[in-house]
Design a protein around this motif. Sequence first.
Motif, PDB file in Angstrom:
ATOM      1  N   THR A  95      77.920  42.232  60.675  1.00 57.70           N
ATOM      2  CA  THR A  95      78.917  43.111  60.066  1.00 57.70           C
ATOM      3  C   THR A  95      79.653  42.415  58.927  1.00 57.70           C
ATOM      4  OG1 THR A  95      79.225  44.290  62.156  1.00 57.70           O
ATOM      5  CG2 THR A  95      80.975  44.512  60.523  1.00 57.70           C
ATOM      6  N   LEU A  96      80.043  41.162  59.152  1.00 53.36           N
ATOM      7  CA  LEU A  96      80.805  40.417  58.146  1.00 53.36           C
ATOM      8  C   LEU A  96      79.916  39.683  57.147  1.00 53.36           C
ATOM      9  CD1 LEU A  96      83.646  38.893  60.391  1.00 53.36           C
ATOM     10  CD2 LEU A  96      83.674  41.003  59.030  1.00 53.36           C
ATOM     11  N   ARG A  97      78.607  39.734  57.398  1.00 54.11           N
ATOM     12  CA  ARG A  97      77.622  39.063  56.536  1.00 54.11           C
ATOM     13  C   ARG A  97      77.882  37.566  56.440  1.00 54.11           C
ATOM     14  NH1 ARG A  97      76.422  43.436  51.764  1.00 54.11           N
ATOM     15  NH2 ARG A  97      75.966  45.123  53.198  1.00 54.11           N
ATOM     16  N   ILE A  98      78.050  36.973  57.616  1.00 54.46           N
ATOM     17  CA  ILE A  98      78.219  35.529  57.716  1.00 54.46           C
ATOM     18  C   ILE A  98      77.339  35.035  58.855  1.00 54.46           C
ATOM     19  CG2 ILE A  98      80.555  35.469  56.741  1.00 54.46           C
ATOM     20  CD1 ILE A  98      81.679  35.440  59.557  1.00 54.46           C
ATOM     21  N   ARG A  99      77.235  33.733  59.018  1.00 55.90           N
ATOM     22  CA  ARG A  99      76.405  33.158  60.083  1.00 55.90           C
ATOM     23  C   ARG A  99      77.121  33.253  61.427  1.00 55.90           C
ATOM     24  NH1 ARG A  99      74.030  27.526  58.189  1.00 55.90           N
ATOM     25  NH2 ARG A  99      73.843  27.532  60.438  1.00 55.90           N
ATOM     26  N   PRO A 100      76.349  33.421  62.523  1.00 48.52           N
ATOM     27  CA  PRO A 100      76.968  33.459  63.855  1.00 48.52           C
ATOM     28  C   PRO A 100      77.802  32.210  64.156  1.00 48.52           C
ATOM     29  CG  PRO A 100      74.705  34.214  63.988  1.00 48.52           C
ATOM     30  CD  PRO A 100      74.916  33.693  62.585  1.00 48.52           C
ATOM     31  N   GLU A 101      77.374  31.061  63.643  1.00 50.25           N
ATOM     32  CA  GLU A 101      78.138  29.832  63.850  1.00 50.25           C
ATOM     33  C   GLU A 101      79.513  29.926  63.203  1.00 50.25           C
ATOM     34  OE1 GLU A 101      75.071  29.961  62.524  1.00 50.25           O
ATOM     35  OE2 GLU A 101      73.825  29.050  64.077  1.00 50.25           O
ATOM     36  N   THR A 102      79.562  30.579  62.052  1.00 50.64           N
ATOM     37  CA  THR A 102      80.835  30.767  61.359  1.00 50.64           C
ATOM     38  C   THR A 102      81.735  31.698  62.168  1.00 50.64           C
ATOM     39  OG1 THR A 102      79.716  30.438  59.247  1.00 50.64           O
ATOM     40  CG2 THR A 102      81.905  31.459  59.178  1.00 50.64           C
ATOM     41  N   VAL A 103      81.143  32.721  62.753  1.00 53.02           N
ATOM     42  CA  VAL A 103      81.913  33.627  63.615  1.00 53.02           C
ATOM     43  C   VAL A 103      82.538  32.837  64.757  1.00 53.02           C
ATOM     44  CG1 VAL A 103      81.802  35.593  65.192  1.00 53.02           C
ATOM     45  CG2 VAL A 103      80.536  35.651  63.045  1.00 53.02           C
ATOM     46  N   GLY A 104      81.764  31.961  65.360  1.00 58.20           N
ATOM     47  CA  GLY A 104      82.279  31.136  66.447  1.00 58.20           C
ATOM     48  C   GLY A 104      83.476  30.308  66.009  1.00 58.20           C
ATOM     49  N   ARG A 105      83.400  29.727  64.813  1.00 58.45           N
ATOM     50  CA  ARG A 105      84.520  28.933  64.306  1.00 58.45           C
ATOM     51  C   ARG A 105      85.745  29.810  64.026  1.00 58.45           C
ATOM     52  NH1 ARG A 105      80.321  25.974  61.943  1.00 58.45           N
ATOM     53  NH2 ARG A 105      80.388  27.145  59.990  1.00 58.45           N
ATOM     54  N   LEU A 106      85.513  30.983  63.442  1.00 58.06           N
ATOM     55  CA  LEU A 106      86.629  31.898  63.158  1.00 58.06           C
ATOM     56  C   LEU A 106      87.332  32.316  64.444  1.00 58.06           C
ATOM     57  CD1 LEU A 106      84.923  34.237  60.529  1.00 58.06           C
ATOM     58  CD2 LEU A 106      86.700  32.531  60.075  1.00 58.06           C
ATOM     59  N   GLU A 139      91.766  36.736  56.627  1.00 54.96           N
ATOM     60  CA  GLU A 139      91.222  38.089  56.801  1.00 54.96           C
ATOM     61  C   GLU A 139      89.954  38.064  57.641  1.00 54.96           C
ATOM     62  OE1 GLU A 139      92.463  41.129  56.192  1.00 54.96           O
ATOM     63  OE2 GLU A 139      94.263  39.995  55.700  1.00 54.96           O
ATOM     64  N   HIS A 140      89.129  37.034  57.454  1.00 53.00           N
ATOM     65  CA  HIS A 140      87.903  36.923  58.249  1.00 53.00           C
ATOM     66  C   HIS A 140      88.213  36.692  59.724  1.00 53.00           C
ATOM     67  CE1 HIS A 140      85.026  36.510  54.783  1.00 53.00           C
ATOM     68  NE2 HIS A 140      84.293  37.143  55.667  1.00 53.00           N
ATOM     69  N   GLU A 141      89.217  35.882  60.020  1.00 52.14           N
ATOM     70  CA  GLU A 141      89.588  35.651  61.422  1.00 52.14           C
ATOM     71  C   GLU A 141      90.064  36.943  62.067  1.00 52.14           C
ATOM     72  OE1 GLU A 141      90.940  30.992  60.879  1.00 52.14           O
ATOM     73  OE2 GLU A 141      92.438  32.582  60.735  1.00 52.14           O
ATOM     74  N   LEU A 142      90.900  37.685  61.363  1.00 52.85           N
ATOM     75  CA  LEU A 142      91.394  38.959  61.900  1.00 52.85           C
ATOM     76  C   LEU A 142      90.257  39.956  62.082  1.00 52.85           C
ATOM     77  CD1 LEU A 142      94.729  39.391  59.919  1.00 52.85           C
ATOM     78  CD2 LEU A 142      94.463  38.915  62.365  1.00 52.85           C
ATOM     79  N   ALA A 143      89.365  40.026  61.102  1.00 60.94           N
ATOM     80  CA  ALA A 143      88.240  40.952  61.190  1.00 60.94           C
ATOM     81  C   ALA A 143      87.346  40.596  62.375  1.00 60.94           C
ATOM     82  CB  ALA A 143      87.434  40.943  59.898  1.00 60.94           C
ATOM     83  N   ALA A 144      87.056  39.313  62.550  1.00 55.79           N
ATOM     84  CA  ALA A 144      86.217  38.876  63.668  1.00 55.79           C
ATOM     85  C   ALA A 144      86.893  39.187  65.003  1.00 55.79           C
ATOM     86  CB  ALA A 144      85.919  37.378  63.556  1.00 55.79           C
ATOM     87  N   LEU A 145      88.193  38.959  65.091  1.00 52.64           N
ATOM     88  CA  LEU A 145      88.923  39.233  66.327  1.00 52.64           C
ATOM     89  C   LEU A 145      88.945  40.730  66.631  1.00 52.64           C
ATOM     90  CD1 LEU A 145      90.477  37.754  68.559  1.00 52.64           C
ATOM     91  CD2 LEU A 145      92.564  38.110  67.225  1.00 52.64           C
ATOM     92  N   ARG A 146      89.130  41.554  65.613  1.00 53.21           N
ATOM     93  CA  ARG A 146      89.115  43.014  65.807  1.00 53.21           C
ATOM     94  C   ARG A 146      87.751  43.483  66.316  1.00 53.21           C
ATOM     95  NH1 ARG A 146      91.686  43.198  60.515  1.00 53.21           N
ATOM     96  NH2 ARG A 146      93.919  43.352  60.874  1.00 53.21           N
ATOM     97  N   LEU A 147      86.685  42.951  65.722  1.00 51.18           N
ATOM     98  CA  LEU A 147      85.345  43.329  66.152  1.00 51.18           C
ATOM     99  C   LEU A 147      85.070  42.844  67.573  1.00 51.18           C
ATOM    100  CD1 LEU A 147      83.488  42.664  62.799  1.00 51.18           C
ATOM    101  CD2 LEU A 147      83.822  44.895  63.902  1.00 51.18           C
TER     102      LEU A 147
END
Length: 97
Positions: free
Chosen positions: A29-40, A8-16
């Motif tokens: 928006t997802l309340r996670i670290r930018p590094e985590t967004v990069g990995r997702l 769900e996090h990968e899909l949410a990040a991709l949608r954003l």
Amino acid sequence: MSRALFTEHELAALRLLAQGRTQVEIARTLRIRPETVGRLLNRARILLRARTLPHAVARGYETGLLGPPPPHDHGAGQEEHRPSGPDGPNRGQEPTG
């Protein structure tokens, strides 16, 4: 492309990302670290077999993962390229027809 392969996090990040958000904005928006967004996003890119993140967004729409592609706005702010003289296209010419 099966949605089951994505979290769900990968899909949410991709949608954003498809909405034009930056990694920092997605992280907030997802309340996670930018590094985590990069990995997702990187994992989503790999699953979509895309070369780049913009290509991943395109593949997301092509495969139906992100829903139907957004409509194209043909002509809003863009003109068709036509060769013209120094005064622009058809300047000083009488209309034909």
